[in-house]
Design a protein around this motif. Sequence first.
Motif, PDB file in Angstrom:
ATOM      1  N   LYS A   1      -3.003   1.333  12.229  1.00 18.91           N
ATOM      2  CA  LYS A   1      -4.462   1.329  12.388  1.00 18.91           C
ATOM      3  C   LYS A   1      -5.157   1.233  11.032  1.00 18.91           C
ATOM      4  O   LYS A   1      -6.132   0.520  10.870  1.00 18.91           O
ATOM      5  N   ASP A   2      -4.650   1.986  10.047  1.00 18.71           N
ATOM      6  CA  ASP A   2      -5.330   2.077   8.756  1.00 18.71           C
ATOM      7  C   ASP A   2      -4.331   2.395   7.640  1.00 18.71           C
ATOM      8  O   ASP A   2      -4.063   3.572   7.357  1.00 18.71           O
TER       9      ASP A   2
ATOM     10  N   THR B   1       0.847  -1.202   0.000  1.00 14.61           N
ATOM     11  CA  THR B   1       0.000   0.000   0.000  1.00 14.61           C
ATOM     12  C   THR B   1       0.877   1.246   0.000  1.00 14.61           C
ATOM     13  O   THR B   1       0.601   2.217  -0.726  1.00 14.61           O
TER      14      THR B   1
ATOM     15  N   ARG C   1      -4.588   2.495   4.596  1.00 16.12           N
ATOM     16  CA  ARG C   1      -5.087   3.305   3.480  1.00 16.12           C
ATOM     17  C   ARG C   1      -4.998   4.807   3.766  1.00 16.12           C
ATOM     18  O   ARG C   1      -5.096   5.632   2.851  1.00 16.12           O
ATOM     19  N   SER C   2      -4.799   5.156   5.029  1.00 21.01           N
ATOM     20  CA  SER C   2      -4.606   6.576   5.364  1.00 21.01           C
ATOM     21  C   SER C   2      -3.345   7.129   4.691  1.00 21.01           C
ATOM     22  O   SER C   2      -3.163   8.343   4.577  1.00 21.01           O
TER      23      SER C   2
END
Length: 255
Positions: free
Chosen positions: A236-237, A41, A239-240
């Motif tokens: 945590k994420d 990612t 895609r952030s």
Amino acid sequence: MKIGKVLRMLLSERDEKGKIHLTLIDPEKTSPEEAERIAMTAADAGSTAILIGGSLGIFEPLLSEVVRAVKKSGLPVILFPGNINGLTPHADAVLFMTLMNSDDPYYVTGVQAQAAPIVLRMGIEPIPTAYIIVGYGGAAGYIGRARPIPYERSDILAAYALASAMMGASLIYLEAGSGAPRPIPPSSVRVVKSVLNSAGFDGLLIVGGGINSPEVAAAIAEAGADGIVNGTLVEKDPRSLYDMVNSLRLRNSRP
Ligand SMILES: CC(C)=CCC/C(C)=C/CC/C(C)=C/CC/C(C)=C/COP(=O)(O)OP(=O)(O)O
Ligand SMILES: O=P(O)(O)OC[C@@H](O)CO
Ligand SMILES: [Mg+2]
């Protein structure tokens, strides 16, 4: 010492795109499979390189497995060690750090003497790094016995940064601590950048710790950081990372 391939790449990315972005993965908290997904990612989002490290819980063979998994992304893998157990020959480079404001000589020159022959034999590129801890400090501040510089004392921070440049650091890392409730204020970054510019520093000024929104990342970058580090948010994420990298407005970056 000659400039190595990874530092050269970071500098040329900074020069060409204006800013760099570093994604931090902590093997204590991230399995090799998750680390690979995060790194893929990160590569897709346009992050510049992956940092691998943690203050606690780093051991083999897990560290090497995480590094090998992350390498599949094609991004350079740079170790960010809290101690000599943070080294592995599978990485491309290591932030060869001195903790400038530690009260413990072990973190200023002792661990470096332990690590230097190992880094040479491992064949990984050492990136001369000055690490300066501010405010909250997190696990790194506590473990590294730092005397954190108060958030508002940009004058003290600038003095440590200037000393780092005069001592030959190629990368100066201003750290508020992983998960910091408050990042280093952009106003302090601005003061540091201006002092470093006046001394002709042409290395990298990197800022990390508690940068949890694209707006804050943009403000810190605009204040003069060459790059920012994201760790906790990415755990945590992942895609952030898209919004984070875009907030740096890298020239020629993908939409
Ligand atoms: C040159 C070599 C081999 C090591 C340098 C060792 C030094 C100077 C360490 C400074 C102090 C220290 C413990 C730094 C750790 C930096 C780091 C990897 C931070 C990543 O975040 P964590 O501190 O693991 O945060 P969490 O609490 O979120 O896990
Ligand atoms: O985990 P965060 O708060 O993003 O901090 C990243 C890095 O500066 C920690 O060493
Ligand atoms: Mg950690």
